[in-house]
Design a protein around this motif. Structure first.
Motif, mmCIF file in Angstrom:
data_model
loop_
_atom_site.group_PDB
_atom_site.id
_atom_site.type_symbol
_atom_site.label_atom_id
_atom_site.label_comp_id
_atom_site.label_asym_id
_atom_site.label_seq_id
_atom_site.Cartn_x
_atom_site.Cartn_y
_atom_site.Cartn_z
ATOM 1 N N LEU A 1 0.827 -1.204 0.000
ATOM 2 C CA LEU A 1 0.000 0.000 0.000
ATOM 3 C C LEU A 1 0.865 1.259 0.000
ATOM 4 O O LEU A 1 0.589 2.217 -0.720
ATOM 5 C CB LEU A 1 -0.933 0.013 1.207
ATOM 6 C CG LEU A 1 -2.054 -1.008 1.209
ATOM 7 C CD1 LEU A 1 -2.818 -0.932 2.530
ATOM 8 C CD2 LEU A 1 -2.974 -0.786 0.045
ATOM 9 N N LEU B 1 0.974 4.049 -2.943
ATOM 10 C CA LEU B 1 0.598 5.410 -2.589
ATOM 11 C C LEU B 1 1.742 6.390 -2.821
ATOM 12 O O LEU B 1 1.550 7.450 -3.425
ATOM 13 C CB LEU B 1 0.134 5.474 -1.136
ATOM 14 C CG LEU B 1 -0.450 6.801 -0.692
ATOM 15 C CD1 LEU B 1 -1.681 7.140 -1.521
ATOM 16 C CD2 LEU B 1 -0.796 6.757 0.774
ATOM 17 N N CYS C 1 -2.803 6.003 -7.031
ATOM 18 C CA CYS C 1 -3.442 6.373 -5.760
ATOM 19 C C CYS C 1 -4.803 5.703 -5.618
ATOM 20 O O CYS C 1 -5.165 5.250 -4.527
ATOM 21 C CB CYS C 1 -3.577 7.894 -5.665
ATOM 22 S SG CYS C 1 -2.013 8.734 -5.411
ATOM 23 N N VAL C 2 -5.554 5.605 -6.709
ATOM 24 C CA VAL C 2 -6.855 4.929 -6.672
ATOM 25 C C VAL C 2 -6.666 3.440 -6.388
ATOM 26 O O VAL C 2 -7.433 2.840 -5.619
ATOM 27 C CB VAL C 2 -7.625 5.165 -7.989
ATOM 28 C CG1 VAL C 2 -8.809 4.237 -8.119
ATOM 29 C CG2 VAL C 2 -8.056 6.614 -8.087
ATOM 30 N N ALA D 1 -4.184 2.092 -4.681
ATOM 31 C CA ALA D 1 -3.835 1.963 -3.265
ATOM 32 C C ALA D 1 -5.072 2.102 -2.381
ATOM 33 O O ALA D 1 -5.250 1.348 -1.416
ATOM 34 C CB ALA D 1 -2.797 3.021 -2.895
ATOM 35 N N TYR D 2 -5.943 3.020 -2.729
ATOM 36 C CA TYR D 2 -7.192 3.203 -1.965
ATOM 37 C C TYR D 2 -8.081 1.961 -2.077
ATOM 38 O O TYR D 2 -8.646 1.509 -1.079
ATOM 39 C CB TYR D 2 -7.918 4.448 -2.476
ATOM 40 C CG TYR D 2 -9.186 4.755 -1.739
ATOM 41 C CD1 TYR D 2 -9.152 5.307 -0.469
ATOM 42 C CD2 TYR D 2 -10.427 4.493 -2.323
ATOM 43 C CE1 TYR D 2 -10.328 5.601 0.215
ATOM 44 C CE2 TYR D 2 -11.603 4.782 -1.644
ATOM 45 C CZ TYR D 2 -11.546 5.333 -0.383
ATOM 46 O OH TYR D 2 -12.710 5.610 0.285
ATOM 47 N N ALA D 3 -8.184 1.417 -3.292
ATOM 48 C CA ALA D 3 -9.008 0.217 -3.493
ATOM 49 C C ALA D 3 -8.434 -0.971 -2.723
ATOM 50 O O ALA D 3 -9.193 -1.749 -2.120
ATOM 51 C CB ALA D 3 -9.126 -0.100 -4.984
ATOM 52 N N TRP E 1 -6.663 -0.864 -0.057
ATOM 53 C CA TRP E 1 -6.853 -0.625 1.370
ATOM 54 C C TRP E 1 -8.272 -0.985 1.794
ATOM 55 O O TRP E 1 -8.480 -1.592 2.838
ATOM 56 C CB TRP E 1 -6.554 0.847 1.655
ATOM 57 C CG TRP E 1 -6.706 1.235 3.081
ATOM 58 C CD1 TRP E 1 -6.147 0.629 4.171
ATOM 59 C CD2 TRP E 1 -7.454 2.329 3.584
ATOM 60 N NE1 TRP E 1 -6.501 1.289 5.316
ATOM 61 C CE2 TRP E 1 -7.305 2.344 4.988
ATOM 62 C CE3 TRP E 1 -8.234 3.306 2.989
ATOM 63 C CZ2 TRP E 1 -7.921 3.288 5.785
ATOM 64 C CZ3 TRP E 1 -8.828 4.251 3.790
ATOM 65 C CH2 TRP E 1 -8.673 4.233 5.175
ATOM 66 N N HIS E 2 -9.254 -0.646 0.965
ATOM 67 C CA HIS E 2 -10.642 -0.962 1.316
ATOM 68 C C HIS E 2 -11.013 -2.418 1.081
ATOM 69 O O HIS E 2 -11.900 -2.929 1.738
ATOM 70 C CB HIS E 2 -11.612 -0.058 0.546
ATOM 71 C CG HIS E 2 -11.806 1.266 1.231
ATOM 72 N ND1 HIS E 2 -12.268 1.370 2.512
ATOM 73 C CD2 HIS E 2 -11.597 2.520 0.811
ATOM 74 C CE1 HIS E 2 -12.327 2.636 2.860
ATOM 75 N NE2 HIS E 2 -11.925 3.356 1.841
#
Length: 103
Positions: free
Chosen positions: A19, A23, A93-94, A96-98, A100-101
């Motif tokens: 992650l 990021l 970045c998207v 990494a966000y995905a 993470w969720h």
């Protein structure tokens, strides 16, 4: 002890290292891409001049007069590359966000 450093996503979710890499890579690509795309502090203009001068020197070393007519030494091309780099940074970045969720 090595559970926090697993690269493969298992039942515990993605590794914090993965992650962080996504990021940080995304943020660096976004920052550099915006700098190139919007010619912040003349970075694109200076770089294109440096490329043009290097081409002229290499052509002069081969005995040719004048630099090579190349697309890669134009500020417009470097601005286009900056826009692509900024887009790639947003995608990282998207991702990494995905990740993470999803974890």
């Amino acid at each position: 002890m090595t559970d926090g450093f697993n690269v493969a996503a298992g039942s515990h979710g993605p590794s914090p290292v993965v992650l962080a890499v996504f990021l940080l890579g995304g943020l660096v690509a976004l920052w550099c891409g915006v700098s190139w795309a919007f010619d912040v502090r003349g970075i694109t203009t200076r770089r294109s001049e440096r490329i043009r001068r290097k081409n002229e020197e290499s052509w002069a070393a081969m005995g040719r007069l004048g630099g090579s007519p190349t697309l890669f030494a134009t500020p417009g091309y470097l601005r286009f590359l900056g826009a692509l780099m900024a887009f790639a940074g947003v995608i990282l970045c998207v991702v990494a966000y995905a990740l993470w969720h999803l974890g």
